[in-house]
Design a protein around this motif. Structure first.
Motif, PDB file in Angstrom:
ATOM      1  N   GLU A 221       0.817  -1.215   0.000  1.00 33.74           N
ATOM      2  CA  GLU A 221       0.000   0.000   0.000  1.00 33.74           C
ATOM      3  C   GLU A 221       0.850   1.265   0.000  1.00 33.74           C
ATOM      4  OE1 GLU A 221      -3.142   0.291  -0.641  1.00 33.74           O
ATOM      5  OE2 GLU A 221      -3.297  -1.873  -0.779  1.00 33.74           O
TER       6      GLU A 221
ATOM      7  N   ARG B 158      -3.051   8.754   6.527  1.00 36.59           N
ATOM      8  CA  ARG B 158      -4.498   8.824   6.310  1.00 36.59           C
ATOM      9  C   ARG B 158      -4.913   7.861   5.188  1.00 36.59           C
ATOM     10  NH1 ARG B 158      -4.844  13.978   6.303  1.00 36.59           N
ATOM     11  NH2 ARG B 158      -4.605  14.304   4.083  1.00 36.59           N
ATOM     12  N   GLU B 159      -4.141   7.847   4.106  1.00 35.00           N
ATOM     13  CA  GLU B 159      -4.446   6.941   2.996  1.00 35.00           C
ATOM     14  C   GLU B 159      -4.250   5.480   3.410  1.00 35.00           C
ATOM     15  OE1 GLU B 159      -5.662   7.546  -0.221  1.00 35.00           O
ATOM     16  OE2 GLU B 159      -6.146   9.399   0.831  1.00 35.00           O
TER      17      GLU B 159
ATOM     18  N   ALA C  63      -4.625   4.280   6.433  1.00 34.84           N
ATOM     19  CA  ALA C  63      -5.748   3.935   7.299  1.00 34.84           C
ATOM     20  C   ALA C  63      -7.010   3.674   6.471  1.00 34.84           C
ATOM     21  CB  ALA C  63      -6.007   5.056   8.299  1.00 34.84           C
ATOM     22  N   ARG C  64      -7.148   4.394   5.370  1.00 37.29           N
ATOM     23  CA  ARG C  64      -8.328   4.236   4.519  1.00 37.29           C
ATOM     24  C   ARG C  64      -8.287   2.902   3.762  1.00 37.29           C
ATOM     25  NH1 ARG C  64      -9.617   5.283  -0.522  1.00 37.29           N
ATOM     26  NH2 ARG C  64      -7.634   6.214  -1.071  1.00 37.29           N
ATOM     27  N   THR C  65      -7.088   2.474   3.363  1.00 34.30           N
ATOM     28  CA  THR C  65      -6.989   1.277   2.527  1.00 34.30           C
ATOM     29  C   THR C  65      -6.768  -0.018   3.313  1.00 34.30           C
ATOM     30  OG1 THR C  65      -4.632   1.691   2.195  1.00 34.30           O
ATOM     31  CG2 THR C  65      -6.134   2.525   0.519  1.00 34.30           C
TER      32      THR C  65
ATOM     33  N   ASN D  39      -7.411  -2.100   6.865  1.00 32.17           N
ATOM     34  CA  ASN D  39      -8.207  -2.143   8.092  1.00 32.17           C
ATOM     35  C   ASN D  39      -7.328  -2.679   9.222  1.00 32.17           C
ATOM     36  OD1 ASN D  39     -10.248  -2.118   9.926  1.00 32.17           O
ATOM     37  ND2 ASN D  39     -11.237  -3.974   9.150  1.00 32.17           N
TER      38      ASN D  39
ATOM     39  N   THR E 108      -3.071   2.785  12.974  1.00 30.08           N
ATOM     40  CA  THR E 108      -2.287   3.131  11.792  1.00 30.08           C
ATOM     41  C   THR E 108      -0.928   3.586  12.298  1.00 30.08           C
ATOM     42  OG1 THR E 108      -4.274   3.829  10.661  1.00 30.08           O
ATOM     43  CG2 THR E 108      -2.186   4.533   9.717  1.00 30.08           C
TER      44      THR E 108
END
Length: 122
Positions: free
Chosen positions: A18, A79-80, A82-84, A86, A90
């Protein structure tokens, strides 16, 4: 959780994948070199911190600029991430320039020079 447990190995691989995607496609900072790759990632067992080893194709100035650009974009990257992914936490990301690829290339060139000199002598 042990440091080298299967779960930790999976987390490291997923975070590395990621991070590579985010750096390649999401960061618009001109300081970040286009040929930047994430070599390896070490996420702490408590998922609070992460060391990301990056390799930058270029000179020393390009490496320093890329490191500064990534450090300034760390909040966006987290932030990205944490979004991608689970995850319970983070991790805070610390970027470290990995010199191993450059070192390997230099050693390979030196070996080639030595073997060429040996062939020339015979």
């Amino acid at each position: 959780m042990r440091k080298n447990s299967i779960k930790n190995t999976r987390v490291n691989a997923e975070v590395q994948r990621e991070l590579s995607n985010i750096i390649r496609g999401g960061i618009k900072d001109p300081r970040v070199a286009p040929m930047t790759s994430v070599v390896s990632v070490e996420v702490a067992p408590d998922l609070k911190t992460c060391k990301a080893y990056i390799s930058v194709l270029g000179d020393e100035k390009a490496q320093e600029d890329t490191l500064k650009g990534l450090q300034s974009a760390e909040r966006y990257i987290r932030r990205e991430l944490a979004r991608t992914i689970n995850m319970r936490n983070t991790p805070e990301i610390k970027f470290i320039v990995d010199q191993s690829i450059e070192y390997g290339v230099n050693i390979s060139h030196k070996i080639d020079e030595v073997t060429k000199n040996l062939k020339d002598e015979t």
